[in-house]
Design a protein around this motif. Structure first.
Motif, PDB file in Angstrom:
ATOM      1  N   VAL A  19       0.869  -1.171   0.000  1.00 61.60           N
ATOM      2  CA  VAL A  19       0.000   0.000   0.000  1.00 61.60           C
ATOM      3  C   VAL A  19       0.913   1.230   0.000  1.00 61.60           C
ATOM      4  O   VAL A  19       1.846   1.323   0.799  1.00 61.60           O
ATOM      5  CB  VAL A  19      -0.933   0.012   1.235  1.00 61.60           C
ATOM      6  CG1 VAL A  19      -1.751   1.298   1.282  1.00 61.60           C
ATOM      7  CG2 VAL A  19      -1.853  -1.207   1.214  1.00 61.60           C
ATOM      8  N   LEU A  20       0.639   2.133  -0.938  1.00 63.13           N
ATOM      9  CA  LEU A  20       1.385   3.390  -1.027  1.00 63.13           C
ATOM     10  C   LEU A  20       0.482   4.534  -0.596  1.00 63.13           C
ATOM     11  O   LEU A  20      -0.648   4.646  -1.070  1.00 63.13           O
ATOM     12  CB  LEU A  20       1.856   3.653  -2.457  1.00 63.13           C
ATOM     13  CG  LEU A  20       2.779   2.630  -3.096  1.00 63.13           C
ATOM     14  CD1 LEU A  20       3.036   3.006  -4.555  1.00 63.13           C
ATOM     15  CD2 LEU A  20       4.085   2.526  -2.332  1.00 63.13           C
ATOM     16  N   VAL A  21       0.954   5.365   0.293  1.00 61.95           N
ATOM     17  CA  VAL A  21       0.239   6.567   0.717  1.00 61.95           C
ATOM     18  C   VAL A  21       1.103   7.755   0.314  1.00 61.95           C
ATOM     19  O   VAL A  21       2.263   7.855   0.729  1.00 61.95           O
ATOM     20  CB  VAL A  21      -0.016   6.562   2.233  1.00 61.95           C
ATOM     21  CG1 VAL A  21      -0.619   7.886   2.676  1.00 61.95           C
ATOM     22  CG2 VAL A  21      -0.937   5.402   2.608  1.00 61.95           C
ATOM     23  N   ASP A  22       0.555   8.594  -0.541  1.00 69.83           N
ATOM     24  CA  ASP A  22       1.300   9.734  -1.087  1.00 69.83           C
ATOM     25  C   ASP A  22       2.624   9.272  -1.698  1.00 69.83           C
ATOM     26  O   ASP A  22       3.651   9.938  -1.582  1.00 69.83           O
ATOM     27  CB  ASP A  22       1.520  10.800  -0.017  1.00 69.83           C
ATOM     28  CG  ASP A  22       0.207  11.400   0.472  1.00 69.83           C
ATOM     29  OD1 ASP A  22      -0.755  11.460  -0.319  1.00 69.83           O
ATOM     30  OD2 ASP A  22       0.140  11.800   1.652  1.00 69.83           O
ATOM     31  N   GLY A  23       2.593   8.092  -2.336  1.00 71.31           N
ATOM     32  CA  GLY A  23       3.760   7.566  -3.026  1.00 71.31           C
ATOM     33  C   GLY A  23       4.776   6.862  -2.138  1.00 71.31           C
ATOM     34  O   GLY A  23       5.800   6.405  -2.620  1.00 71.31           O
ATOM     35  N   VAL A  24       4.504   6.744  -0.843  1.00 68.68           N
ATOM     36  CA  VAL A  24       5.435   6.117   0.091  1.00 68.68           C
ATOM     37  C   VAL A  24       4.817   4.828   0.623  1.00 68.68           C
ATOM     38  O   VAL A  24       3.660   4.818   1.064  1.00 68.68           O
ATOM     39  CB  VAL A  24       5.758   7.071   1.270  1.00 68.68           C
ATOM     40  CG1 VAL A  24       6.674   6.399   2.288  1.00 68.68           C
ATOM     41  CG2 VAL A  24       6.386   8.358   0.746  1.00 68.68           C
ATOM     42  N   SER A  25       5.584   3.740   0.614  1.00 64.66           N
ATOM     43  CA  SER A  25       5.069   2.457   1.079  1.00 64.66           C
ATOM     44  C   SER A  25       4.784   2.477   2.582  1.00 64.66           C
ATOM     45  O   SER A  25       5.599   2.956   3.372  1.00 64.66           O
ATOM     46  CB  SER A  25       6.083   1.341   0.782  1.00 64.66           C
ATOM     47  OG  SER A  25       5.602   0.110   1.306  1.00 64.66           O
ATOM     48  N   VAL A  26       3.607   1.942   2.945  1.00 67.80           N
ATOM     49  CA  VAL A  26       3.275   1.717   4.354  1.00 67.80           C
ATOM     50  C   VAL A  26       3.155   0.223   4.618  1.00 67.80           C
ATOM     51  O   VAL A  26       2.653  -0.199   5.656  1.00 67.80           O
ATOM     52  CB  VAL A  26       1.986   2.475   4.779  1.00 67.80           C
ATOM     53  CG1 VAL A  26       2.202   3.978   4.715  1.00 67.80           C
ATOM     54  CG2 VAL A  26       0.792   2.059   3.940  1.00 67.80           C
ATOM     55  N   GLY A  27       3.605  -0.590   3.631  1.00 73.26           N
ATOM     56  CA  GLY A  27       3.589  -2.044   3.776  1.00 73.26           C
ATOM     57  C   GLY A  27       2.273  -2.638   3.322  1.00 73.26           C
ATOM     58  O   GLY A  27       1.396  -1.957   2.808  1.00 73.26           O
ATOM     59  N   PRO A  28       2.099  -3.939   3.546  1.00 72.60           N
ATOM     60  CA  PRO A  28       0.870  -4.639   3.133  1.00 72.60           C
ATOM     61  C   PRO A  28      -0.212  -4.558   4.217  1.00 72.60           C
ATOM     62  O   PRO A  28      -0.621  -5.551   4.808  1.00 72.60           O
ATOM     63  CB  PRO A  28       1.352  -6.071   2.908  1.00 72.60           C
ATOM     64  CG  PRO A  28       2.480  -6.226   3.879  1.00 72.60           C
ATOM     65  CD  PRO A  28       3.144  -4.872   3.963  1.00 72.60           C
ATOM     66  N   VAL A  29      -0.667  -3.354   4.517  1.00 70.29           N
ATOM     67  CA  VAL A  29      -1.611  -3.136   5.612  1.00 70.29           C
ATOM     68  C   VAL A  29      -3.060  -3.369   5.166  1.00 70.29           C
ATOM     69  O   VAL A  29      -3.415  -3.070   4.027  1.00 70.29           O
ATOM     70  CB  VAL A  29      -1.463  -1.720   6.206  1.00 70.29           C
ATOM     71  CG1 VAL A  29      -0.083  -1.549   6.840  1.00 70.29           C
ATOM     72  CG2 VAL A  29      -1.694  -0.647   5.145  1.00 70.29           C
ATOM     73  N   PRO A  30      -3.922  -3.905   6.040  1.00 73.62           N
ATOM     74  CA  PRO A  30      -5.319  -4.155   5.678  1.00 73.62           C
ATOM     75  C   PRO A  30      -6.208  -2.917   5.746  1.00 73.62           C
ATOM     76  O   PRO A  30      -7.346  -2.938   5.290  1.00 73.62           O
ATOM     77  CB  PRO A  30      -5.763  -5.203   6.688  1.00 73.62           C
ATOM     78  CG  PRO A  30      -4.898  -4.949   7.887  1.00 73.62           C
ATOM     79  CD  PRO A  30      -3.574  -4.488   7.336  1.00 73.62           C
TER      80      PRO A  30
END
Length: 93
Positions: A50-61
């Motif tokens: 998962v990317l938030v604003d182009g930055v990975s936050v990992g495989p979060v649900p």
């Protein structure tokens, strides 16, 4: 401005016996508000990233934007259990 936009990206994949058809869109969030997205893959897929604003936050649900002051993006990619082909079902909660 009293609102900011959170854009959610959705991709599609056919494979491993699963057909995933998705759309893209966004939501408006009041300034200072919060918005949670649940990332829910079809049964034959796993969350890859998962990317938030182009930055990975990992495989979060799920991911929650808190105290929103400006526009943001969220993008999820998925893989099948047997391959690494991407897909993206993302649901607003």
């Amino acid at each position: 401005d009293d609102e900011a936009d959170v854009a959610a990206a959705f991709d599609a994949l056919t494979g491993a016996g699963c057909d995933v058809i998705l759309s893209s869109g966004g939501v408006s969030v009041g300034t200072g508000g919060s918005q949670t997205f649940a990332i829910a893959p079809a049964s034959c897929f796993n969350i890859a990233e998962v990317l938030v604003d182009g930055v990975s936050v990992g495989p979060v649900p799920s991911y929650t934007f808190t105290h929103v002051q400006s526009n943001h993006t969220i993008d999820a990619s998925f893989s099948t259990a047997a391959t690494s082909s991407p897909s993206s079902p993302l649901q607003r909660r």
